[in-house]
Design an enzyme around this catalytic site. Structure first.
Site, PDB file in Angstrom:
ATOM      1  N   GLU A 216      -4.796   7.219  -6.086  1.00  0.00           N
ATOM      2  CA  GLU A 216      -6.014   7.884  -5.616  1.00  0.00           C
ATOM      3  C   GLU A 216      -5.663   9.299  -5.170  1.00  0.00           C
ATOM      4  O   GLU A 216      -4.535   9.541  -4.711  1.00  0.00           O
ATOM      5  CB  GLU A 216      -6.595   7.132  -4.415  1.00  0.00           C
ATOM      6  CG  GLU A 216      -7.054   5.724  -4.722  1.00  0.00           C
ATOM      7  CD  GLU A 216      -7.501   5.007  -3.459  1.00  0.00           C
ATOM      8  OE1 GLU A 216      -8.703   4.923  -3.226  1.00  0.00           O
ATOM      9  OE2 GLU A 216      -6.633   4.541  -2.698  1.00  0.00           O
ATOM     10  N   HIS A 240      -5.796  -6.200  -5.633  1.00  0.00           N
ATOM     11  CA  HIS A 240      -6.057  -5.549  -6.930  1.00  0.00           C
ATOM     12  C   HIS A 240      -4.820  -5.528  -7.840  1.00  0.00           C
ATOM     13  O   HIS A 240      -4.885  -5.924  -9.007  1.00  0.00           O
ATOM     14  CB  HIS A 240      -6.534  -4.113  -6.725  1.00  0.00           C
ATOM     15  CG  HIS A 240      -7.729  -3.980  -5.844  1.00  0.00           C
ATOM     16  ND1 HIS A 240      -8.757  -4.882  -5.856  1.00  0.00           N
ATOM     17  CD2 HIS A 240      -8.062  -3.055  -4.921  1.00  0.00           C
ATOM     18  CE1 HIS A 240      -9.677  -4.504  -4.971  1.00  0.00           C
ATOM     19  NE2 HIS A 240      -9.263  -3.404  -4.392  1.00  0.00           N
TER      20      HIS A 240
END
Ligand code: NAD
Length: 484
Positions: A216, A240
């Site tokens: 990110e 995830h």
């Protein structure tokens, strides 16, 4: 290419926490898109339920504003919004008290699928389950949807499972990991099990290593106090990244059915080896002249929580013995990208001699942005000068290959909510899967607490701490460059 939308049966969906951030940004806009696509039938009913004092009319205004802000740019036919809002209502409810429950039971219709979305803090899950049961709303037609984080360790995950399982069967519990709802994540299964090309090579004999990256560019933003209690391991890796690892590494299930798929994922998690301390890298982004660092962002100048994590992981089974999986995730990195990279081994013998260099097939599956796949293949460099080899990508952007339908691909949340209504649990985590994931994660976290491990700082806008690069370099490998 025309996509086929199969409408689901009429349903009542109650969103506990209907006035919250998740409802506003994801759940409500997602439902509206499904309504516009014709998948959500006109007879469906959506009821927001939260503590805030609101009337039906006020919640419809809230709903319309959420759609205007987060609904996306899809062209909507006239009258669609009003038709959707007609399906929307609101009940003031207190999860911890009696307020609102009688009204809710009166509004939920008999003989329909009832879905209850727990978009509230996990500390309220037990209260909600209890109240639903008390008010006769926990029958067989009921499904509950619960959000991450599902616990913060094995003990708390077990406690949450116990609280939910008191009144609901496992087949009624939908634990969301929205990564599993992404188009490309499902494509992983299509690519692996729909093609004859890859599966014979999908093992330690042919695969050198696999990289899974979820990077990110943003920092912790407004989630500072939550994030500092959690960190990259609990917030990203335990759910995830592990789900992606499972889909990449699992054996072919006999059928694309919920328990067949989840049994195979569980076997992968159970086969994960404990991770050596020198195969773990934790990092925290540093402050710059113009931007605050992690510790300022979470307002904890003594924080040892990681905003970056890299790991080298081994799976102890026949298929993967000796093939490492490198996982990394972090905030404030160079690019926002989620990618799985399968690096195949060198050809066993080069007929072109050592001067031709080393060439490898690399399959990169991009989850975001620009969902798609590239496969690097080795060819002759064009032109005279003998047999020089070069690796070129066969590039398949799903948007280019599949046209505008792929660009407007269903977002994760809306797909998953429709799966709840259809009663399809394939893309949801089972209780034993979540517990197994924590059972693997807990000793890693306990280990760094015991060692008083201090995360390495890293410069924002880069690829994480130097040690993460070393983790690969030591093995004569390197991370694929982070590219937006
Ligand atoms: P939020 O704080 O914005 O909203 C919480 C909602 O719960 C509000 O509608 C509030 O009225 C309601 N609520 C609080 N106490 C209540 C009570 N006693 N009775 C009834 N309603 C009550 O939270 P959020 O960001 O929407 O997150 C909801 C859940 O989803 C959390 O578990 C969070 O961890 C999870 N989650 C959120 C996101 C996100 O992007 N926001 C992402 C992943 C997971």
């Amino acid at each position: 290419m025309v996509s086929r939308v199969i409408p689901v049966d009429p349903f009542d969906l109650v969103i506990f926490g209907g006035t919250g951030d998740l409802a506003r940004r994801k759940i409500i806009p997602g439902l509206f898109r499904r309504f516009c696509s014709g998948q959500m039938p006109p007879e469906a009913q959506i009821i927001g339920a939260a503590r805030s004092e609101m009337t039906d009319a006020e919640f419809r205004i809230f709903t319309a504003e959420a759609i205007a802000e987060f609904g996306g740019s899809a062209v909507v036919e006239d009258g669609m919004l009003d038709a959707f809002l007609d399906r929307v209502g609101y009940v003031v409810i207190d999860a911890k008290g009696e307020g609102g429950w009688k009204e809710l039971s009166a509004r939920v219709r008999d003989n329909l699928v009832h879905a209850f979305y727990f978009s509230v803090a996990p500390s309220l899950f037990g209260d909600l389950a209890e109240r639903l049961h008390e008010h006769g709303l926990a029958g067989d037609e009921a499904r509950i949807v619960v959000e991450k984080p599902f616990g913060k360790d094995l003990e708390s995950a077990r406690a949450l499972n116990a609280v939910l399982e008191k009144h609901f069967d496992e087949h009624q519990i939908y634990r969301i990991d929205h990564y599993l709802g992404k188009e490309t994540v499902q494509n992983l299964m299509a690519v692996r099990f729909g093609n004859v090309l890859f599966e014979p090579l999908w093992n330690a004999q042919y695969v050198d290593h696999i990289q899974i990256t979820v990077a990110e560019t943003v920092g912790v933003g407004g989630r500072g106090s939550y994030y500092d209690q959690s960190g990259a391991m609990r917030d990203m890796v335990q759910n995830h990244l592990m789900q992606l690892l499972c889909l990449i590494a699992m054996e072919p299930p006999a059928k694309f059915e919920p328990d067949a798929v989840r049994d195979e994922k569980l076997k992968v998690i159970r086969a994960l080896e404990p991770v050596e301390p020198h195969h773990i890298v934790r990092g925290q982004y540093a402050a710059t002249d113009t931007a605050s660092g992690y510790r300022q962002d979470v307002e904890n100048l003594r924080s040892f929580t990681e905003s970056f994590m890299a790991l080298k992981v081994h799976i102890s089974n026949w298929r993967w013995a000796g093939t490492p999986f490198y996982l990394r995730t972090g905030k404030k990195l160079k690019a926002r990208t989620s990618e799985i990279v399968v690096v195949f081994k060198d050809a066993p013998h080069s007929i072109f001699g050592v001067d031709a260099g080393r060439h490898r097939n690399v399959l990169a599956i991009r989850l975001q942005p620009n969902e798609g796949m590239t496969l690097d293949v080795t060819i002759k460099e064009p032109g005279p000068g003998g047999m020089r080899l070069v690796d070129v990508p066969l590039d398949m952007s799903f948007a280019e290959a599949l046209g505008p339908d792929a660009e407007q691909a269903t977002e994760a949340y809306e797909r998953l909510i429709m799966d709840v209504i259809r009663g399809n649990q394939t893309l949801f985590m089972r209780g034993d899967e979540v517990e197994a994931a924590w059972a693997w994660t807990d000793p890693i976290i306990e280990g760094w607490i015991r060692r008083s491990d201090v995360p390495k700082t890293y410069d924002p806008g880069g690829a994480g701490p130097e040690d993460a690069l070393v983790l690969m370099h030591r093995d004569g490998r390197r991370w694929r460059e982070l590219k937006a």
